[in-house]
Motif scaffolding. Structure first.
Motif, PDB file in Angstrom:
ATOM      1  N   PRO A  40       2.816  13.703 -58.946  1.00 45.79           N
ATOM      2  CA  PRO A  40       3.983  11.838 -59.071  1.00 45.79           C
ATOM      3  C   PRO A  40       5.083  11.692 -59.113  1.00 45.79           C
ATOM      4  O   PRO A  40       5.857  10.718 -58.387  1.00 45.79           O
ATOM      5  N   ASP A  73     -12.746  24.882 -63.754  1.00 44.11           N
ATOM      6  CA  ASP A  73     -13.499  24.146 -63.425  1.00 44.11           C
ATOM      7  C   ASP A  73     -13.622  24.387 -61.675  1.00 44.11           C
ATOM      8  O   ASP A  73     -12.876  23.974 -61.463  1.00 44.11           O
ATOM      9  N   GLY A  74     -14.734  25.030 -60.849  1.00 51.14           N
ATOM     10  CA  GLY A  74     -14.550  24.491 -59.532  1.00 51.14           C
ATOM     11  C   GLY A  74     -16.026  25.116 -59.078  1.00 51.14           C
ATOM     12  O   GLY A  74     -17.142  25.147 -59.610  1.00 51.14           O
ATOM     13  N   PHE A  75     -16.512  24.887 -57.659  1.00 49.43           N
ATOM     14  CA  PHE A  75     -17.231  25.378 -56.245  1.00 49.43           C
ATOM     15  C   PHE A  75     -16.187  25.573 -54.725  1.00 49.43           C
ATOM     16  O   PHE A  75     -16.255  25.481 -55.453  1.00 49.43           O
ATOM     17  N   TYR A  78     -12.974  25.009 -54.420  1.00 51.27           N
ATOM     18  CA  TYR A  78     -11.986  23.816 -54.938  1.00 51.27           C
ATOM     19  C   TYR A  78     -11.693  24.168 -56.880  1.00 51.27           C
ATOM     20  O   TYR A  78     -13.402  24.256 -57.193  1.00 51.27           O
ATOM     21  N   ARG A  80     -10.584  22.631 -60.031  1.00 50.99           N
ATOM     22  CA  ARG A  80      -9.364  21.780 -61.095  1.00 50.99           C
ATOM     23  C   ARG A  80      -9.232  22.633 -62.559  1.00 50.99           C
ATOM     24  O   ARG A  80      -9.927  22.961 -62.936  1.00 50.99           O
ATOM     25  N   PHE A  99      -5.686  19.223 -58.854  1.00 52.60           N
ATOM     26  CA  PHE A  99      -7.154  19.638 -58.367  1.00 52.60           C
ATOM     27  C   PHE A  99      -6.087  20.473 -57.294  1.00 52.60           C
ATOM     28  O   PHE A  99      -4.854  20.340 -56.103  1.00 52.60           O
ATOM     29  N   THR A 112      -2.872  19.092 -55.862  1.00 52.03           N
ATOM     30  CA  THR A 112      -2.285  18.086 -56.045  1.00 52.03           C
ATOM     31  C   THR A 112      -2.657  17.546 -57.590  1.00 52.03           C
ATOM     32  O   THR A 112      -3.645  18.193 -58.255  1.00 52.03           O
ATOM     33  N   PHE A 114      -1.963  15.903 -61.261  1.00 52.35           N
ATOM     34  CA  PHE A 114      -1.953  13.709 -61.250  1.00 52.35           C
ATOM     35  C   PHE A 114      -1.884  14.314 -63.556  1.00 52.35           C
ATOM     36  O   PHE A 114      -1.969  15.494 -63.954  1.00 52.35           O
TER      37      PHE A 114
ATOM     38  N   ARG B  36     -14.922  14.402 -44.997  1.00 52.64           N
ATOM     39  CA  ARG B  36     -15.792  14.676 -45.485  1.00 52.64           C
ATOM     40  C   ARG B  36     -16.140  15.027 -46.816  1.00 52.64           C
ATOM     41  O   ARG B  36     -14.847  14.802 -47.146  1.00 52.64           O
ATOM     42  N   VAL B  38     -17.393  16.465 -50.512  1.00 50.95           N
ATOM     43  CA  VAL B  38     -18.078  17.989 -50.451  1.00 50.95           C
ATOM     44  C   VAL B  38     -17.970  17.472 -52.267  1.00 50.95           C
ATOM     45  O   VAL B  38     -17.301  17.280 -52.984  1.00 50.95           O
ATOM     46  N   ASP B  39     -19.203  17.993 -53.320  1.00 54.74           N
ATOM     47  CA  ASP B  39     -19.397  17.952 -54.592  1.00 54.74           C
ATOM     48  C   ASP B  39     -19.825  19.605 -54.700  1.00 54.74           C
ATOM     49  O   ASP B  39     -20.516  20.176 -53.686  1.00 54.74           O
ATOM     50  N   PRO B  40     -20.142  20.062 -56.469  1.00 55.69           N
ATOM     51  CA  PRO B  40     -21.112  21.269 -56.243  1.00 55.69           C
ATOM     52  C   PRO B  40     -22.503  21.309 -55.180  1.00 55.69           C
ATOM     53  O   PRO B  40     -22.956  22.427 -55.316  1.00 55.69           O
ATOM     54  N   ASP B  73      -6.811   6.323 -60.573  1.00 51.88           N
ATOM     55  CA  ASP B  73      -5.505   6.875 -60.713  1.00 51.88           C
ATOM     56  C   ASP B  73      -4.785   6.620 -59.987  1.00 51.88           C
ATOM     57  O   ASP B  73      -5.535   8.111 -58.861  1.00 51.88           O
ATOM     58  N   PHE B  75      -0.997   8.159 -56.448  1.00 51.89           N
ATOM     59  CA  PHE B  75      -0.073   8.660 -55.994  1.00 51.89           C
ATOM     60  C   PHE B  75      -0.226   8.409 -54.380  1.00 51.89           C
ATOM     61  O   PHE B  75      -1.216   9.184 -54.172  1.00 51.89           O
ATOM     62  N   TYR B  78      -3.528  10.288 -52.647  1.00 53.96           N
ATOM     63  CA  TYR B  78      -4.630  10.711 -53.663  1.00 53.96           C
ATOM     64  C   TYR B  78      -4.819   9.918 -54.422  1.00 53.96           C
ATOM     65  O   TYR B  78      -3.993   9.576 -55.383  1.00 53.96           O
ATOM     66  N   LEU B  79      -6.600   9.948 -54.764  1.00 51.86           N
ATOM     67  CA  LEU B  79      -6.477   9.395 -55.483  1.00 51.86           C
ATOM     68  C   LEU B  79      -7.637  10.231 -56.344  1.00 51.86           C
ATOM     69  O   LEU B  79      -8.090  10.850 -56.090  1.00 51.86           O
ATOM     70  N   ARG B  80      -7.511  10.270 -57.872  1.00 50.19           N
ATOM     71  CA  ARG B  80      -8.300   9.788 -58.905  1.00 50.19           C
ATOM     72  C   ARG B  80      -9.250   9.381 -59.539  1.00 50.19           C
ATOM     73  O   ARG B  80      -9.192   8.498 -60.017  1.00 50.19           O
ATOM     74  N   PHE B  99     -11.727  13.320 -56.463  1.00 46.22           N
ATOM     75  CA  PHE B  99     -10.553  13.306 -56.396  1.00 46.22           C
ATOM     76  C   PHE B  99     -10.693  12.825 -54.473  1.00 46.22           C
ATOM     77  O   PHE B  99     -11.531  13.796 -53.625  1.00 46.22           O
ATOM     78  N   THR B 112     -13.547  15.060 -52.513  1.00 49.83           N
ATOM     79  CA  THR B 112     -13.885  15.491 -53.802  1.00 49.83           C
ATOM     80  C   THR B 112     -14.882  15.923 -54.918  1.00 49.83           C
ATOM     81  O   THR B 112     -13.595  14.881 -55.814  1.00 49.83           O
ATOM     82  N   GLY B 113     -15.846  15.804 -55.504  1.00 48.45           N
ATOM     83  CA  GLY B 113     -16.318  15.497 -56.349  1.00 48.45           C
ATOM     84  C   GLY B 113     -16.776  16.520 -57.541  1.00 48.45           C
ATOM     85  O   GLY B 113     -17.262  17.970 -56.665  1.00 48.45           O
ATOM     86  N   PHE B 114     -16.542  16.143 -58.453  1.00 55.60           N
ATOM     87  CA  PHE B 114     -16.755  17.181 -59.769  1.00 55.60           C
ATOM     88  C   PHE B 114     -17.916  16.627 -60.703  1.00 55.60           C
ATOM     89  O   PHE B 114     -17.795  15.887 -60.812  1.00 55.60           O
ATOM     90  N   LEU B 115     -18.429  17.879 -61.033  1.00 59.95           N
ATOM     91  CA  LEU B 115     -19.625  17.175 -62.343  1.00 59.95           C
ATOM     92  C   LEU B 115     -18.735  16.728 -63.370  1.00 59.95           C
ATOM     93  O   LEU B 115     -18.586  18.454 -64.130  1.00 59.95           O
ATOM     94  N   ASP B 116     -18.769  16.709 -64.620  1.00 58.77           N
ATOM     95  CA  ASP B 116     -18.240  16.026 -65.460  1.00 58.77           C
ATOM     96  C   ASP B 116     -19.561  16.353 -66.330  1.00 58.77           C
ATOM     97  O   ASP B 116     -19.284  16.595 -67.506  1.00 58.77           O
TER      98      ASP B 116
END
Lengths: 122, 122
Positions: A40, A73-75, A78, A80, A99, A112, A114, B36, B38-40, B73, B75, B78-80, B99, B112-116
């Motif tokens: 930011p 964390d990642g795959f 990518y 984070r 990220f 990137t 945050f 595009r 993508v996630d795990p 969130d 700027f 870029y968003l998350r 993200f 780009t998705g991450f699993l929490d």
């Protein structure tokens, strides 16, 4: 252990290195030639501008260090992870999450950032 | 209110839409042509493949819905934001964080998705 543990450790080494020669070497080791960093408040592209950006952060936050505060964390390409910016008194000046995308050479193509929290001025 | 609140709301509408015609319209509204995702576990590019991906998730998780679980969130471009995948019994099957990069047309260029967290099978 995540495959990118070493890369992320060296990335924080670059952020924390105050010796200009060693910092440039760490930046070359961790960022692709045309890598882009954006958060930011900061934006830069390429080794020379990333180096100048980090030097400017050191002027703004003298004797502060960035510390990884989570697992990585990642795959695939990518990643984070989160960090604390810790002051010389041990106080946390800011917390953030990055990220990142890793290129085929194993270096960051882009990062990137945050902000998760910023300490209020005393 | 974040400038991208509407975009993210429509993005979840697309994920949750079971009517194929309405879903395709929502995907076209929220993703760039060559966007595009993508996630795990999933990866797709372009409206048709994103649509097929979402349809496959509906088969895997019938009657589940994705719900935004945090503020948005961001700027610049870029968003998350984070989400819960909620089952018909109200249980949370999975939690994740996305993200995303927004293009000049105001649609997602990439997500780009991450699993929490993922619920353990009963």
């Amino acid at each position: 252990m995540n495959a990118h543990t070493h890369l992320v450790a060296r990335y924080f080494d670059a952020w924390n290195e105050t010796d200009a020669v060693r910092r440039r070497a760490l930046i070359a080791e961790t960022y692709a030639e045309d890598a882009r960093y954006v958060d930011p408040m900061l934006e830069s592209q390429g080794h020379a501008r990333i180096d100048a950006m980090i030097a400017a952060v050191h002027e703004r936050f003298p004797a502060h260090v960035f510390r990884l505060s989570t697992d990585i964390d990642g795959f695939g390409a990518y990643l984070r992870f989160s960090w604390d910016l810790v002051g010389p008194d041990g106080g946390v000046a800011a917390k953030g999450s990055d990220f990142a995308v890793v290129d085929a050479t194993g270096r960051f193509a882009s990062v990137t950032g945050f902000l998760d929290a910023v300490a209020q001025p005393a």
